[in-house]
Write an enzyme that holds these catalytic residues in place. Sequence first.
Site, short mmCIF file in Angstrom:
data_model
loop_
_atom_site.label_atom_id
_atom_site.label_comp_id
_atom_site.label_asym_id
_atom_site.label_seq_id
_atom_site.Cartn_x
_atom_site.Cartn_y
_atom_site.Cartn_z
N CYS A 184 0.85 -1.18 0.00
CA CYS A 184 0.00 0.00 0.00
C CYS A 184 0.89 1.23 0.00
O CYS A 184 2.04 1.17 0.40
CB CYS A 184 -0.86 0.01 1.26
N TYR B 76 -5.12 -13.05 -5.45
CA TYR B 76 -4.68 -12.68 -4.10
C TYR B 76 -5.38 -13.52 -3.04
O TYR B 76 -6.60 -13.47 -2.90
CB TYR B 76 -4.99 -11.20 -3.92
N HIS C 159 -3.63 -12.37 2.38
CA HIS C 159 -3.99 -11.81 3.68
C HIS C 159 -5.48 -12.02 3.89
O HIS C 159 -6.21 -12.33 2.95
CB HIS C 159 -3.68 -10.30 3.76
N ASP D 2 2.74 -10.40 8.79
CA ASP D 2 3.53 -10.32 7.57
C ASP D 2 4.53 -9.17 7.64
O ASP D 2 5.66 -9.29 7.17
CB ASP D 2 2.56 -10.11 6.39
#
Length: 687
Positions: A31, A168, A171, A264
């Site tokens: 991000c 993805y 997460h 993470d």
Amino acid sequence: MTRDPRYDVLFEPVAIGPVTARNRFYQVPHCNGLGRTHPTAMAVMRGVKAEGGWAVVCTEQCDIHPTTETTREIRLWDDGDIAYLARMTEQVHAHDGLAAIELTHMGYHAVNRTSREVPMAPSAIPVLGDDPVYAREMDLCDIADYRRWHRNAARRARDAGFDIVMVYAGHDLSLAMQFLSPRTNKRTDEYGGSLENRTRLLRELIEDTREEVGDACGVAVRIAVDELMGNRGIVADREGRGVLELIGELPDLWDVNVSDWDNDSQTSRFSEEGFQEPYISDVKQFTSKPVVGVGRYTSPDRMVSLINKGVLDMIGAARPSIADPFLPKKIEEGRVDDIRECIGCNICVASDNTSSPIRCTQNPTMAEEWRRGWHPERISPKNTDDTVLVVGAGPAGLEAAVSLGKRGYDVMLAEASTELGGRVARECRLPGLSAWGRVRDYRAGQLHKLANVGVYLDSAMTAETVREAGCSLVAVATGASWRRDGTGRHHSDPIGIAEGAAVFTPDDIMSGQKVPGPVVVYDDDHYYMGGVVAEQLVSKGHEVILVTPAAQPSSWTVYTLELGRIQKRLLEAGVTIVASHAITQIEKDAVQVACVHTGRDRTIAAAGIVLVTARTSDDALYNDLCKDAPALEAAGIRRVVRIGDAEAPGTIAAAVWSGHRFARELGERLPDGPTYRLERVEIPESV
Ligand code: ADP
Ligand code: SF4
């Protein structure tokens, strides 16, 4: 300079399906708070990564539909979103990189405050966080819709010029992972229950994506192999390996990590370089496809050993690529000493969590590449005849001196103490903060190479000696000190302190003063210092009571993803936490505290009190200089500027940024209009 042949292996190409990465450096998604609100700034920032040698440069998460809405990341909801992403792929391609995109639907993480769409998840569940919103269970029509939205986004990604499309599941904020985890998938149909069923959606998404992009793009998967929560969630030996056994050959690349984000992106206070290795080290046994992994890798030797041991094929990095976008180039060119190593502080993460354009403690140019035209490795040559005196060698002064030196200015850097680093030199001796010393070490290393910067230690400057120095520009980077009177966020005036009370500040702790116990640590600062000081005192055998007006000590660290770990560490160390209380009076052997809600007070016995409340700028030198303008003029000083904590106390990142800005702008007054380039919102032609 030539590259050390030991590092040659890092520069071998890697095939990712139909495309080939030119080396083994892979910037994993991260991000950045720029996204679709600052799309050109985002595109140029990614392009600079490719210029710095990252063979693959990935986006942050990309929302695929209005049912998955973040406020600031990128999205591909329709064809109208293609153009600004094409700007990013152009930038990456211009520097020979491969552009990758991470497509996501956030499932029960998507509160959808703007679109007001009802969130969707494998099973009905409250959304993450404390919004009074629930996600509904996806029925088979929803799953079909989701697959179609994902296909559409994959096709648009291809049209935007992406080389790699990533499915993805890395997460908890990805539906594919929510289907995999027994914690969030309670379904009894063909998408729930057995691992094969829970993997079904991921398999379908990979197959759909490949069908959609054909040979134009590689298809990658980012997957969490462990949630670090035991059997409740994904476990490496169960789902982690099991999924790979089922579909290990399906995508063109596996990017493996531990979830959630706080696991993470662990900070250096809680983990070492390579902390994910125990969870990912055997992944390659289950697939012949290239494997990428992360772990705050900054050491080229460590990277080589990961490749040679067969743990990874590509070195993944988010934070090391933020701290030094040119890390691969520096290894390639034999300039390992020039690497600006990530310190693992998570200020970058906090930027995202506070909806700010990304900032980095080590790299002041992050997110400023386009907005201010700051390149991480290039700075314009000097364009004035100034000679510059920088007073204070903390993060602000060091960064200013280094960057001014690189511009070709003659610089004197005067430091009162006998070491470089200022607060960083002191703070990196506190528990868990040793990696922060890298802020000093990188800049000290650069100073060594700059013959035009003179460093003067043990040189406390006064207004008189500054005027005698013979420089035309002066940057006062004299830092800040912790207050000793209890003034802070809660108390706007000093707390009453009885005669003889043993009151200390973090500065006293860092300079090694002995504190009598039991000790009350009063955290009205709310960042790391209160917790770290408590840890330090416990390690010296003290009984410690931590009092804070906030609901939790170090409450701001929720943004750096450290809050949970800090509470755990303090509690396990035996620190008594008294939250939602403020100290109202300090007696000789006790403190009075009052509940911030009810005002109800009580007494806590304490032989020593450490006040971690607020800092004040050490601006006496600046004020002394400014009050005698004729003397400045007579000394040939055209401008005096205060930078870093001397201007206003803040983070180390803010001090570095301030020093860098001074080097670029020489303390020019602010313009009346914008101070950086804006990207304006498009206004429809009519209402
Ligand atoms: P910042 O974070 O803004 O860089 P720091 O507190 O880390 O601030 O560093 C300030 C540095 O300035 C410290 O190393 C301190 O010793 C030094 N310093 C403070 N006053 C003077 C002075 N009058 N002359 C020279 N150095 C000074
Ligand atoms: Fe590393 Fe801190 Fe920079 Fe993030 S902000 S990249 S953790 S140095």
